[in-house]
Each structure stands twice: as C-alpha cells, then as structure tokens.
Design a protein around this motif. Structure first.
Motif, PDB file in Angstrom:
ATOM      1  N   LEU A  15      -0.735  20.965  95.494  1.00 49.89           N
ATOM      2  CA  LEU A  15      -1.317  21.219  94.174  1.00 49.89           C
ATOM      3  C   LEU A  15      -0.293  20.937  93.070  1.00 49.89           C
ATOM      4  N   VAL A  16      -0.720  20.200  92.042  1.00 45.48           N
ATOM      5  CA  VAL A  16       0.137  19.949  90.886  1.00 45.48           C
ATOM      6  C   VAL A  16      -0.500  20.466  89.599  1.00 45.48           C
ATOM      7  N   GLY A  17      -1.786  20.904  89.682  1.00 45.07           N
ATOM      8  CA  GLY A  17      -2.434  21.453  88.505  1.00 45.07           C
ATOM      9  C   GLY A  17      -3.696  22.206  88.869  1.00 45.07           C
ATOM     10  N   THR A  18      -3.948  23.287  88.138  1.00 47.91           N
ATOM     11  CA  THR A  18      -5.174  24.052  88.341  1.00 47.91           C
ATOM     12  C   THR A  18      -5.661  24.591  86.997  1.00 47.91           C
ATOM     13  N   VAL A  19      -6.973  24.905  86.953  1.00 49.33           N
ATOM     14  CA  VAL A  19      -7.541  25.556  85.799  1.00 49.33           C
ATOM     15  C   VAL A  19      -8.762  26.349  86.272  1.00 49.33           C
ATOM     16  N   VAL A  20      -9.055  27.453  85.600  1.00 55.23           N
ATOM     17  CA  VAL A  20     -10.186  28.307  85.961  1.00 55.23           C
ATOM     18  C   VAL A  20     -11.411  27.873  85.161  1.00 55.23           C
ATOM     19  N   LEU A  21     -12.532  27.773  85.863  1.00 51.83           N
ATOM     20  CA  LEU A  21     -13.805  27.419  85.253  1.00 51.83           C
ATOM     21  C   LEU A  21     -14.770  28.581  85.468  1.00 51.83           C
ATOM     22  N   TYR A  22     -15.487  29.024  84.434  1.00 53.07           N
ATOM     23  CA  TYR A  22     -16.400  30.159  84.581  1.00 53.07           C
ATOM     24  C   TYR A  22     -17.591  29.996  83.639  1.00 53.07           C
ATOM     25  N   ASP A  23     -18.662  30.745  83.943  1.00 51.07           N
ATOM     26  CA  ASP A  23     -19.830  30.725  83.057  1.00 51.07           C
ATOM     27  C   ASP A  23     -20.168  32.131  82.608  1.00 51.07           C
ATOM     28  N   HIS A  24     -21.333  32.293  81.970  1.00 51.06           N
ATOM     29  CA  HIS A  24     -21.660  33.568  81.319  1.00 51.06           C
ATOM     30  C   HIS A  24     -21.908  34.692  82.309  1.00 51.06           C
ATOM     31  N   ARG A  25     -22.082  34.385  83.614  1.00 50.63           N
ATOM     32  CA  ARG A  25     -22.313  35.439  84.604  1.00 50.63           C
ATOM     33  C   ARG A  25     -21.016  36.069  85.102  1.00 50.63           C
ATOM     34  N   SER A  26     -19.883  35.462  84.780  1.00 48.57           N
ATOM     35  CA  SER A  26     -18.610  35.919  85.329  1.00 48.57           C
ATOM     36  C   SER A  26     -18.108  37.179  84.618  1.00 48.57           C
ATOM     37  N   ALA A  27     -17.290  37.960  85.363  1.00 47.06           N
ATOM     38  CA  ALA A  27     -16.630  39.116  84.752  1.00 47.06           C
ATOM     39  C   ALA A  27     -15.701  38.681  83.629  1.00 47.06           C
ATOM     40  N   LEU A  28     -15.187  37.474  83.710  1.00 46.95           N
ATOM     41  CA  LEU A  28     -14.300  36.983  82.653  1.00 46.95           C
ATOM     42  C   LEU A  28     -15.031  36.907  81.321  1.00 46.95           C
ATOM     43  N   TYR A  29     -16.339  36.692  81.378  1.00 48.15           N
ATOM     44  CA  TYR A  29     -17.137  36.575  80.166  1.00 48.15           C
ATOM     45  C   TYR A  29     -16.994  37.820  79.287  1.00 48.15           C
ATOM     46  N   ASP A  30     -16.941  39.010  79.917  1.00 50.09           N
ATOM     47  CA  ASP A  30     -16.806  40.257  79.164  1.00 50.09           C
ATOM     48  C   ASP A  30     -15.427  40.396  78.538  1.00 50.09           C
ATOM     49  N   PHE A  31     -14.418  39.821  79.187  1.00 47.15           N
ATOM     50  CA  PHE A  31     -13.053  39.988  78.703  1.00 47.15           C
ATOM     51  C   PHE A  31     -12.662  38.963  77.648  1.00 47.15           C
ATOM     52  N   ILE A  32     -13.571  38.040  77.339  1.00 48.49           N
ATOM     53  CA  ILE A  32     -13.321  37.035  76.305  1.00 48.49           C
ATOM     54  C   ILE A  32     -14.515  37.068  75.348  1.00 48.49           C
ATOM     55  N   PRO A  33     -14.564  38.080  74.477  1.00 50.45           N
ATOM     56  CA  PRO A  33     -15.736  38.311  73.627  1.00 50.45           C
ATOM     57  C   PRO A  33     -16.188  37.123  72.790  1.00 50.45           C
ATOM     58  N   PRO A  34     -15.290  36.210  72.362  1.00 46.16           N
ATOM     59  CA  PRO A  34     -15.784  35.101  71.528  1.00 46.16           C
ATOM     60  C   PRO A  34     -16.866  34.257  72.182  1.00 46.16           C
ATOM     61  N   LEU A  35     -16.967  34.282  73.514  1.00 46.40           N
ATOM     62  CA  LEU A  35     -18.044  33.542  74.172  1.00 46.40           C
ATOM     63  C   LEU A  35     -19.412  34.003  73.675  1.00 46.40           C
ATOM     64  N   LYS A  36     -19.527  35.312  73.415  1.00 40.63           N
ATOM     65  CA  LYS A  36     -20.826  35.854  72.986  1.00 40.63           C
ATOM     66  C   LYS A  36     -21.204  35.376  71.591  1.00 40.63           C
ATOM     67  N   ASP A  37     -20.181  34.999  70.792  1.00 40.40           N
ATOM     68  CA  ASP A  37     -20.463  34.530  69.439  1.00 40.40           C
ATOM     69  C   ASP A  37     -21.144  33.167  69.427  1.00 40.40           C
ATOM     70  N   LEU A  38     -21.025  32.442  70.536  1.00 38.95           N
ATOM     71  CA  LEU A  38     -21.610  31.103  70.558  1.00 38.95           C
ATOM     72  C   LEU A  38     -23.128  31.155  70.530  1.00 38.95           C
ATOM     73  N   LYS A  39     -23.711  32.231  71.084  1.00 40.23           N
ATOM     74  CA  LYS A  39     -25.161  32.454  71.068  1.00 40.23           C
ATOM     75  C   LYS A  39     -25.935  31.243  71.619  1.00 40.23           C
ATOM     76  N   GLU A  40     -25.388  30.654  72.666  1.00 36.38           N
ATOM     77  CA  GLU A  40     -26.048  29.555  73.369  1.00 36.38           C
ATOM     78  C   GLU A  40     -25.443  29.480  74.759  1.00 36.38           C
ATOM     79  N   ALA A  41     -26.095  28.724  75.639  1.00 40.05           N
ATOM     80  CA  ALA A  41     -25.573  28.580  76.997  1.00 40.05           C
ATOM     81  C   ALA A  41     -24.175  27.987  76.926  1.00 40.05           C
ATOM     82  N   ALA A  42     -23.223  28.657  77.543  1.00 38.15           N
ATOM     83  CA  ALA A  42     -21.830  28.231  77.411  1.00 38.15           C
ATOM     84  C   ALA A  42     -21.048  28.595  78.654  1.00 38.15           C
ATOM     85  N   GLY A  43     -19.917  27.969  78.785  1.00 35.48           N
ATOM     86  CA  GLY A  43     -18.974  28.283  79.834  1.00 35.48           C
ATOM     87  C   GLY A  43     -17.575  28.236  79.267  1.00 35.48           C
ATOM     88  N   GLY A  44     -16.600  28.541  80.126  1.00 39.02           N
ATOM     89  CA  GLY A  44     -15.232  28.591  79.634  1.00 39.02           C
ATOM     90  C   GLY A  44     -14.249  27.960  80.591  1.00 39.02           C
TER      91      GLY A  44
END
Length: 936
Positions: free
Chosen positions: A826-855
């Motif tokens: 491995l030389v690189g990694t990144v985390v991909l998540y959507d609105h169902r993930s627990a991460l969604y709650d810990f990054i409140p700005p996602l909710k401001d988008l008010k549309e289907a989104a991921g992070g």
C-alpha cells in the motif's frame, strides 16, 4: 538613671556655629551663588537641600556637591555638610541624567511589581547613584498611608492604602538606602494620606483623624521604620483637629513632635520640620516665630527651601529665642548631638571632598539599566481586560489604524522633556511667565509624542495621535475615532483633573455604540491607560480594559508599549486593599464543572447548540452548524472521552460545554469543542471548563501532546481564523490560556457539487496509470491489517479511529487503496463513506448539503512516494466516481488544512493532509465545475 550626654568638642562652644547645624536651606541656581556661599561661610549652615532646579546632570551635580563641601571645609566647618535631595523615583526625582542616572518606578509602582527584594535593590541602586555624585542624605522613604486615596496629591509617591504593605516596602527602601551608605528620612509624619483641603494656599490642610485612628493605620509604617533604624523623620506642616489633639501646624506642635513621635514612638533620631516658607505658615505665624516654635516642639533641623530673606529671618529668630531664654541651650545641644551622630554615619571629609562621580556611575550603569527595565516591566498592571483586547496584535490587522489620545500636562521632573523645559526657561525671554506656561504645555505633549512614535515603530499600520483638553470631545476627535480601528486614551490623575474623566467617559460612550463594518456590528476597542494615580478608573467597570503605569517617564512608557504589543506579559497588580476589590476585575468566578451525563444533559446540549447558532450572525457559518448532542459521542473503546458541562442544577439548562478526547495511539489529548451560551459569556464559564479539561487530560497515562480541534468528531476545527472582531477576541482568549494562536491555520471542509451531471474527462484512465499504482476499493475487517499498518506511517491524531469506524461498517464505508504493482504494498489510502455511516454524525457539515451526499476523509500517502499529488488526486477522483455511482450528488472533503497546538506543550503540527490548493488543482484536472469551501 539617664545616661550622661557625650561631651562635645569645644569647637561647638561657638553658638553661631552650633545654630548653623540646626538649619537646612536651599538656593536657586545650578552653580555656587553668593547666596549659598554666604550661608555656609558666615552663618555656618550645616545642611543643604538640592532640588531639580539646582541639578543639570550627574557630572555637574558632582562638581556642585564638591564645591559646596570645599567652601564649608575652607570656612572651618568641623564636619561636612549634609546634602539632601528628593529622589523618590517615578515622577519625583531631583537628579536626572539620561546617561548615568537610571529611572525607576515610584513607590506605588514598586509595590505593584510585588517584590520586596526588588524594591530593596532599586532603593540601593538609587542611593548608589546619588551617593556617587556627593549626596549623602535622601528624603525618603515616603511612609504615608493613603487612607483617602482618591483626593490626595501624594498619589503614587507612597506604596498605597494598606499600612502593612506601606511598612514592608518602606522598610525595604530604607534598608536599600542605608546599605548604599546614605542616611534616610521618613515622611510625612504623622501622615499626608488623608488631608482635608480648604481651598486657599493660606489655609492649612487638616488631618481630622484621631490619634487612635492614626495609630491603627497611618502611624504603623513610621513605627516599623523607627524600630528598623530610620535615621530621620520629617514632620509635616498640616493642621490636626480631633478630640485631644488640636494644632495649627504639626511640625510646630510639642504634642506631635515631642509627645507622639519622641515619647510614644521612641524616636531619637533627627527630626526635620516642613519648610517654614509655606504660605500658610509664613503668613499666619511668621518665619522667625515659627523657627522658635519648631525647635521648642522638638525639631532638630528647620527647613527653609529658597528665599534668602526668609532664611535670614529664621536665623535671626532662633538667635533671638536663645537670647531671650525662650529656647534653652540644652535644647540646642541636644539637637546638635543628634545631627552630628547622623552625619557620622554618612559622611567624612575624606568622602565629602572625593566624590567618585562619573567613574563609579559608568561601572554601575549596565546592571542598573537592566534593573530599571526589570522593575518597570514588572510594575505595569492590567487591572481589567474584559474583552481580551491585549495584546493589540489580537485585535488590529497590520493595515488598520490605532488612535492615541493624550492630555496636555506638564512633564514629570524625571523626564527629558522636563529637562529641556528647565534649560530653555533659563534663557532670556521678553515674556518669561507667558512663555513658560506655553512651553510647559508643549513639553508635556512632547512626552506623549514620543509614546506615539514608539507605538508606531512596532506596527505597519498608522498610529494617529492628538491631545485633548478641558474643551472635551471636539469634531477632530470624533473624526479620528470613527477612522481608527482601536483607541488608546491616556489619563494622568483624572480623579483630580475632572476634564480627563469626562473626556474618557464620552469617548467610551462613543466606542460602545454599535459600528457596522462589512455588515458586522461591533464595539470599537478602547484601552484606557492611567499613567499616574491608578485610582482614575480603578472602580469604574464601564472601562473594560484598564492599565496602570504609575508614572509617565520615558522608561515607564517604553514598558507600556511592550505590554500593549505582547512583548512582555504584565504581572503588576494594584497595590493595597484596592487590589482585593471584586469590582476591579472582570468576573473570574469559579463555576461548578460537572461531567456530561448523556441521559441527563443530551436535550439541554441540543438547546445550547441551538442558542449558540441563534447567536451567530447569518453571514458567519458556525462550526456547530447541523451538530447535535450525538455529534460529540464516539463510544470508541480506543478513545477515552470525557465531556464537561456548566449547568443550572435547578432547571437543568446548560450554560457551557467542553468535549475532550484522549487518543491512546498517538498520546494526544484533544479539546474537541468548547462553547458557551451567548447570553452568559464573559463570566468565566469558558475559563472554568478549559481549566477542568486540561487538568483531566494531564492525568491521562501516556499523554504526550495537546491539540485544539479533532478529526473525529469534526466539530470545532481549531482556533478560529479570519478578520471578524469576534474571531479576533476568540484568538486572544485562547492565546491568554497558553495556546499559540499565531500558528493557527485555516481549516475547512470543501464540497464538490452536481456530481450526477459530471462525467470523468477523457484520458482519465491514462492519467491514473501514470501514477504508477493500482487502485481498488475494499470493505470490512478482512482487509484491516495492511491498512492499519499503512496509516501508522502518519502520526496524525484520529486517523486510526476513522479507519476503524470505516472498516467496521462495510455497508456504508469503504477504503480506497493505491498499491505498488510490483509487490502489492500500500502506498495510499482514503476513507469513503455515505450518509448511513457513523462518520456522518461526526461531520455535521454533511447535513447542511440537504441532498444525497457522501464523504472522502483522512488520506494517507506513504512517505517518499514520488507521485504524491497524482496519487492523492487519483484517490479523490475514484472516490467521487464511486459516490456518484451510489446516487450521491455532492461529495464532501473534510478536514482540509492544519490545526494548531498550544505554545506551552510539545505539540507536533502534522503534515500530509490535503490542502485547499491540491483539491482545487484536482477539481480543475478532473473537470469539476463546482468545488467550494463549505466552512472555515
């Protein structure tokens, strides 16, 4: 049986010679005049008082003292002259020399510095300097207690209103003087600390306190100094009017001098009268009669400052009194013995005729310069700073203007301006009285003009400076106030110059009005500096930022500039009982801080978040946007989290909240969020929460560093940046707690929108191939081991926790990987998540988008990889394509930028995060039309 008086040398059988030792006199001029020469040669004058009008420089003073002693020696004086000056420091110094004589704080300034040892060193240094010039008697220490501080002319000449504190510093000054080889004088007995003035110079100021009241307060410092070896005491010329004590002039009263000072307080040193030339005494009694009364009362030396006619009248009056048997010879010789005994401790002909002068002062200069700076730096007192305006760099941008407003006052005796005025005044002028008056005003302005220059030298922005008078706030002042971004007002004894008080209050009212700047309403920052008496606005809490310097010599104002710009931290405190007043300080209450209880406090925390959001201007996006009480709770066994609240136990309402996390993997303690109900700010709730948080984190085993803001949860992203007044105040608030606000970086979340309308550009596959890596996406713990090993190559706080949440939730999270083709490493990694993930709650700005989104979150690129940017952009591109594939229309890139750590902790700023520039570059490369900053 009383001891038999020591037999005197027959030379003292000459009564005229003996009488001369019982006088101290002064004269006008900076060189020997016929006036003073006659007094020494023909009237056998034994003591001389030199004032600022006699002294031009250290070299000239040394010459003058030598010439005075030489005249006395050649005239056959059995003992040298006692040569005295007032050298109290601060604003009362007779001897001033820019090169060889250092300036030190006043008595109150030294008490504000809070060190008895430092006070002793300053007193000793002061005495060493004047002793080098041939002076052997200092009129100090000032032992008055300011029992009525706000109306007394003594001001900063005494240590304050606490008799014990005045005693401690008075004795320290006295010992410093004595250890430098000069004799001391305590003044002004019984006290000038609570005088009642009747209005006319012909009226004598009155002490109305009874002896019992004086004994409990004003007499304590004198009693202590006498017990410690005080050489002499000056008795004042004030009247005393109380039960059992009624006298017109204290220094002429046997009740005061002989009964109170001699018998009750056991003082057997030299007693010096107040100057008998004072108008009230000379007009009401006459100098000749006053001299007889002073000697009979118990004074050993009678002081007459300058008038030759008055001095001759006093000499004649004493001789007449002896001839008429109004004064006994025994009384005269009793005083002579005291004077001779005192002189034996401070002078001899060998010492008097060989003053070391400049040669010694050159040796003392380096250490005394350092001592002066230390003393002044330690004396500057910030009484209040309610709105955290200090240092000025926290509230002023480089291009903004600062306004300095100063009163028109005469310069202090110890200032260069005063010296310049004095020298100029000696020149021939057609209208000396009118000229001197205007020059005095200009010279006072010149002192503060140099302050303005010093302020300007420390910053790029302009410093505007103008003065003010009893004419009040004029249109020119209003224009400058509107123009400037911050104002500094200087006051000098505003409690006795009421126009200064009125002007300052008027400007404060203007500054408190709401100004609109760029759509933002705010108050104009105002700093008030009292450069003489600290009592100007000490009790007036409407002046939010209030500083005291205790004098306005150049040295004091240099230290003031250092405090204003944060070069030194102010450590001075108002001396005496006033420093203990609750009214003097911004409220620093210690609130009860409790541990957050989710069941009890969750609803109240949601209400608090709403209140904070409602208190945020619409044009300022809050870090708490879309956050809820759930946003702060990780429930991660790898992270120790403890959160704190200040609450109303009766209503369960929360007034403040602070979240803390300890990440064991990196040894990092984090304050993740800290906020207070807008209606209850500036009440020390934030201080109480912060202190509890730091204490708790310090107790964690393995703690290595501290950090403001966390990757997980991403609620408060470090010290706020930007140019709004509120953010400047927040940065100042954190800086005052030890966090290095100067290193803060902009931290933001970025969002790419309209993904459903976006198509990857042609040649995308070819570009990815140029990265020299293979990309894929994996889900779940089966792939955890190599991924967790890979992210250990970065020491960034919170990474492991983000990846573990993603690996534990394969239905909503994935890990995008970049692998080396040859060995699959491995030389690189990144985390991909959507609105169902627990991460969604810990990054409140996602909710401001008010549309289907991921992070996309937490990229880690291995150190030393040559195609770092290409790998990072490839991971971002694939993440966006995957979010689009799953139906998302927006993609959030969280945590763009760096955090800041506390200056006082070993905090390591991390590297390797994506930056805003990298993301913008990627957006252009991959054809993203909408890549905007969501939050800063």
């Amino acid at each position: 049986m009383a001891a038999k008086p020591e037999k005197l040398d027959p030379v003292w059988d000459d009564l005229d010679r003996t009488m001369g030792q019982l006088f101290m006199m002064g004269f006008d001029g900076t060189s020997i005049t016929p006036h003073i020469k006659t007094l020494i040669e023909k009237h056998h004058l034994g003591s001389i008082l030199l004032t600022a009008k006699n002294l031009k420089s250290a070299e000239e003073t040394t010459k003058l003292c030598y010439e005075l002693q030489k005249i006395a020696h050649d005239a056959g004086h059995p003992v040298p002259l006692a040569i005295a000056i007032d050298q109290e420091n601060g604003g009362v110094n007779s001897l001033y020399d820019e090169i060889y004589v250092r300036q030190y704080p006043s008595s109150m300034g030294m008490a504000a510095a809070g060190s008895i040892e430092l006070a002793y060193e300053v007193a000793k240094a002061t005495a060493q300097e004047i002793s080098a010039c041939g002076i052997n008697w200092i009129f100090g220490p000032c032992l008055d207690v300011l029992t009525n501080a706000r109306t007394q002319p003594l001001g900063v000449r005494t240590a304050g209103d606490d008799p014990q504190e005045v005693s401690a510093y008075g004795v320290a000054f006295m010992k410093g003087y004595k250890d430098a080889g000069i004799v001391t004088l305590g003044k002004h007995f019984p006290s000038y600390g609570n005088l009642e003035f009747l209005g006319s110079t012909l009226d004598v100021p009155i002490i109305t306190e009874s002896l019992e009241q004086l004994s409990l307060s004003a007499l304590i410092p004198f009693r202590e100094a006498i017990q410690q070896g005080l050489d002499s005491v000056m008795v004042g010329g004030c009247a005393m009017s109380s039960a059992g004590l009624n006298t017109m002039h204290a220094c002429l009263s046997e009740q005061v001098v002989d009964d109170l000072l001699r018998k009750q307080m056991n003082f057997d040193g030299v007693v010096v009268s107040e100057c008998l030339e004072m108008d009230a005494l000379s007009h009401n009694i006459g100098v000749g009669g006053g001299t007889v009364m002073a000697v009979n009362a118990g004074c050993d030396i009678v002081l007459l400052c300058r008038s030759f006619s008055f001095q001759q009248e006093a000499l004649k009056g004493l001789k007449t009194g002896i001839e008429n048997a109004m004064i006994s010879k025994a009384r005269i010789y009793h005083s002579l013995r005291r004077v001779l005994n005192m002189k034996s401790r401070c002078t001899s002909w060998e010492k008097a005729l060989n003053p070391p002068g400049i040669s010694l002062l050159e040796t003392l200069q380096p250490s005394h310069t350092s001592l002066s700076t230390k003393a002044y730096n330690g004396s500057i007192s910030v009484v209040r700073d309610k709105n955290r305006l200090l240092p000025l760099s926290n509230i002023l941008e480089n291009e903004e203007e600062l306004l300095l407003l100063t009163p028109l006052v005469k310069p202090l005796a110890a200032s260069a301006a005063s010296r310049q005025l004095s020298e100029s005044a000696n020149t021939n002028s057609p209208e000396p009285a009118a000229w001197a008056q205007s020059s005095s005003v200009m010279s006072g302005e010149r002192v503060f003009r140099e302050l303005g220059r010093s302020l300007a030298r420390q910053r790029n922005g302009r410093v505007l400076h103008t003065s003010y008078t009893s004419n009040g706030v004029r249109p020119v002042h209003e224009n400058l106030i509107n123009r400037a971004s911050a104002i500094v007002i200087i006051t000098a004894d505003a409690n006795r110059n009421l126009y200064q008080n009125g002007f300052t209050k008027h400007v404060s009212m203007i500054c408190n009005m709401q100004y609109t700047t760029g759509g933002e309403k705010r108050e104009k920052p105002l700093i008030v500096v009292a450069v003489s008496s600290p009592y100007d606005f000490a009790m007036d809490s409407s002046i939010g930022t209030y500083i005291c310097t205790y004098d306005f010599t150049e040295t004091a104002l240099n230290s003031l500039v250092k405090v204003l710009y944060g070069e030194i931290s102010p450590t001075g405190n108002l001396p005496g009982t006033i420093s203990k007043s609750q009214k003097l300080h911004s409220s620093r209450q210690h609130w009860l801080v409790e541990i957050y209880n989710e069941e009890r406090d969750a609803n109240a925390l949601d209400n608090l978040i709403t209140a904070v959001m409602d208190g945020t201007p619409p044009n300022q996006r809050s870090e708490l946007s879309s956050a809820t009480s759930n946003s702060f709770i990780l429930h991660d066994k790898e992270v120790e989290e403890t959160h704190f609240v200040v609450r109303n136990s009766s209503t369960n309402a929360l007034y403040g909240f602070c979240s803390t996390y300890f990440f064991r993997s990196t040894g990092t303690g984090v304050i993740g969020a800290l906020f207070v109900d807008p209606g209850r700010r500036k009440l020390s709730i934030g201080h109480s929460l912060h202190n509890r948080a730091i204490r708790t984190l310090l107790q964690r085993d393995g703690i290595k560093r501290f950090q403001l803001g966390s990757r997980l949860p991403s609620i408060f992203l470090g010290i706020p940046t930007g140019h709004t007044t509120e953010r400047k105040r927040l940065r100042s608030w954190f800086a005052s707690l030890g966090w290095n606000a100067a290193l803060s970086r902009s931290v933001c979340n970025m969002v790419a929108r309209n993904l459903q309308a976006w198509s990857p550009p042609e040649g995308m596959a070819k570009s990815l191939a140029s990265a020299g890596a293979q990309f894929d996406i994996v889900y779940g713990w089966d792939y955890a081991s190599p991924i967790l090993d890979h992210i250990k190559t970065s020491n960034r706080q919170g990474l492991a926790e983000v990846y573990k949440i993603a690996l534990s939730d394969p239905s909503a999270c994935g890990i995008l990987r970049a692998k080396r083709p040859e060995d699959g490493a491995l030389v690189g990694t990144v985390v991909l998540y959507d609105h169902r993930s627990a991460l969604y709650d810990f990054i409140p700005p996602l909710k401001d988008l008010k549309e289907a989104a991921g992070g996309i979150s937490s990229p880690v690129i291995s150190p030393g990889v040559g195609e770092y940017s290409t790998l990072l952009q490839g991971l971002v591109l694939l993440g966006m394509r995957q979010i689009k594939k799953l139906g998302g229309n927006a993609c959030l890139l969280d945590y763009v930028g760096n955090l800041v750590g506390p200056e006082k902790c070993e905090c390591r700023l991390t590297s390797g995060r994506w930056t805003a520039m990298e993301i913008l570059t990627a957006s252009r490369r991959w054809g993203l039309k909408y890549c905007t900053t969501l939050r800063k």
